[in-house]
Design an enzyme around this catalytic site. Structure first.
Site, PDB file in Angstrom:
ATOM      1  CD  GLU A 120      -3.211  -0.853   0.179  1.00 33.53           C
ATOM      2  OE1 GLU A 120      -3.289   0.168  -0.169  1.00 33.53           O
ATOM      3  OE2 GLU A 120      -3.517  -1.915  -0.659  1.00 33.53           O
TER       4      GLU A 120
ATOM      5  CB  CYS B  53     -19.488   3.875 -19.621  1.00 37.06           C
ATOM      6  SG  CYS B  53     -18.936   5.479 -18.902  1.00 37.06           S
TER       7      CYS B  53
ATOM      8  CB  CYS C 244     -23.292   4.960 -13.811  1.00 36.43           C
ATOM      9  SG  CYS C 244     -22.089   6.251 -13.570  1.00 36.43           S
TER      10      CYS C 244
END
Length: 416
Positions: A58, A228, A237
């Site tokens: 991370e 998309c 969305c």
């Protein structure tokens, strides 16, 4: 041997072909289902629940591409197989292994965090996001990611990728540069967290959901030209429904960039070069670099009585978070031996970094949207100590931390 990874062999997800049953799923279940079939799953830190390894990945992934991190991650684990091994290592060695990865405050915080875990937590990472966020260099979202991946805690992350996904799905048009708007988005992110998914344990659902959000933002819901048709949240969305999902997230405060220029002294004696260790705060803090001057006139005056051949080298630009830094080296190839008095003059070159170091490195916004403060907080005004200096042969350079552009410069011209 397979030519492609399992991730690359998966067929693409096409939202327009999704069934009505799929489109009826709540947001979290869509993300989990998509991650299981189309998300990334073969990265080394995804194959473990060891908090040390997840934490290391991370921190390394902040502002850095996965392909770059892979090599560093492997080398770090070979040298420091545990958080205690990292805590016990000299800071010089940690910075040397980090050299070239950039954003060096991460390495300093990494070492500080490892020491805190070793001395205050018995070498074991805390198991909650709240406790993890109290460790050096770990902000709220990074802490949540570690807690979700390693301990299955039901807690939200809100990194840059996730902000983009959520604000587009919700057409969230509040300015997330405002603290109140970001606080509200945190609450929304928490509300969207999964409960028990299809009978599986919650800890498994949390890990998959968290990774799925990250992967959606990184590979599908990108900053420009989002794919998309490949998004599992396509049908719900609201940003896509507006026709301009790219306008989300709304963030009015822009990064103020500036320019700086300095000159560097490359002082070479036979096959060795003089490097100074920069101050404990500021840009490239604690790294070894060429002595730095504000102007060419100041540099030339400092070396005018020294025997040698002067050569102005090509300038180069180094791009940092908040400014573009133009650097031009002057190479002085020393002739003959160095007297004791001349060596004392050379040693005083360490002081030239003081003025530059007083301008602190900007705080670093990581992949989770956390801002790491401390030694690199631009609001601080810390008087740096005088730096150290020493002669280095090329074989010595691998053992110390050197900024990437300086290392490239030396590697190109220093004799083997």
């Amino acid at each position: 041997m397979d030519l492609f990874s399992a991730d690359e062999l998966r067929p693409p997800f096409i939202a327009r072909e999704a069934t009505p049953e799929w489109n009826a799923l709540p947001f979290a279940e869509r993300v989990i289902a998509w991650q299981r079939s189309h998300g990334r799953s073969g990265l080394p830190w995804q194959l473990t629940r060891d908090p040390y390894r997840v934490w290391l990945s991370e921190i390394m992934l902040q502002q850095t591409q996965v392909t770059t991190v892979l090599g560093y991650y492997d080398r770090f684990l070979q040298r420091f197989p545990s958080v205690v091994a990292l805590a016990n290592a000299p800071s010089e060695e940690v910075l040397a292994l980090w050299s070239g990865l950039g954003y060096y405050a991460r390495a300093r915080n990494l070492h500080k965090c490892a020491q805190t875990v070793a001395t205050e937590h018995g070498g074991e990472f805390p198991r909650s996001a709240e406790q993890l966020a109290e460790l050096p260099g770990i902000g709220r979202s990074t802490a949540a990611a570690i807690a979700a991946f390693c301990f299955g805690e039901r807690v939200a992350i809100l990194d840059g990728n996730v902000k983009r996904v959520l604000t587009r799905v919700l057409a969230y048009d509040r300015d997330i540069a405002q603290a109140a708007s970001e606080k509200a988005l945190w609450a929304i992110a928490s509300d969207l967290l999964p409960n028990v998914h299809a009978g599986e344990p919650l800890h498994a659902a949390m890990s998959t959901y968290t990774q799925g959000l990250m992967d959606l933002g990184a590979t599908v819901c990108t900053i420009r030209k989002p794919a998309c048709d490949a998004c599992p949240a396509n049908a719900m969305c609201q940003g896509r429904a507006t026709g301009t999902p790219e306008k989300f997230p709304v963030k009015t405060r822009k990064l103020k960039r500036s320019k700086r220029a300095n000159v560097l002294l490359w002082l070479q004696l036979k096959d060795r070069v003089w490097l100074v260790r920069r101050a404990d705060s500021g840009v490239w803090a604690q790294l070894w670099s060429l002595p730095e001057f504000d102007t060419a006139v100041a540099l030339e005056r400092a070396v005018e009585s020294w025997p040698g051949t002067l050569e102005w080298m090509a300038p180069f630009k180094h791009v940092l978070t908040h400014f573009d830094w133009m650097l031009q080296p002057l190479k002085l190839q020393w002739h003959g031996a160095v007297s004791d008095e001349q060596q004392r003059e050379i040693a005083r070159l360490g002081a030239v970094n003081v003025a530059a170091a007083a301008v602190s490195e900007p705080g670093e916004a990581d992949v989770h949207g956390d801002v790491e403060t401390g030694d690199d907080d631009p609001e601080q005004s810390v008087a740096p100590a005088l730096t150290q200096g020493r002669w280095f042969a090329r074989a010595d350079l691998d053992g110390v931390g050197i900024p990437s552009p300086i290392r490239k410069l030396l590697d190109a011209a220093l004799p083997d």
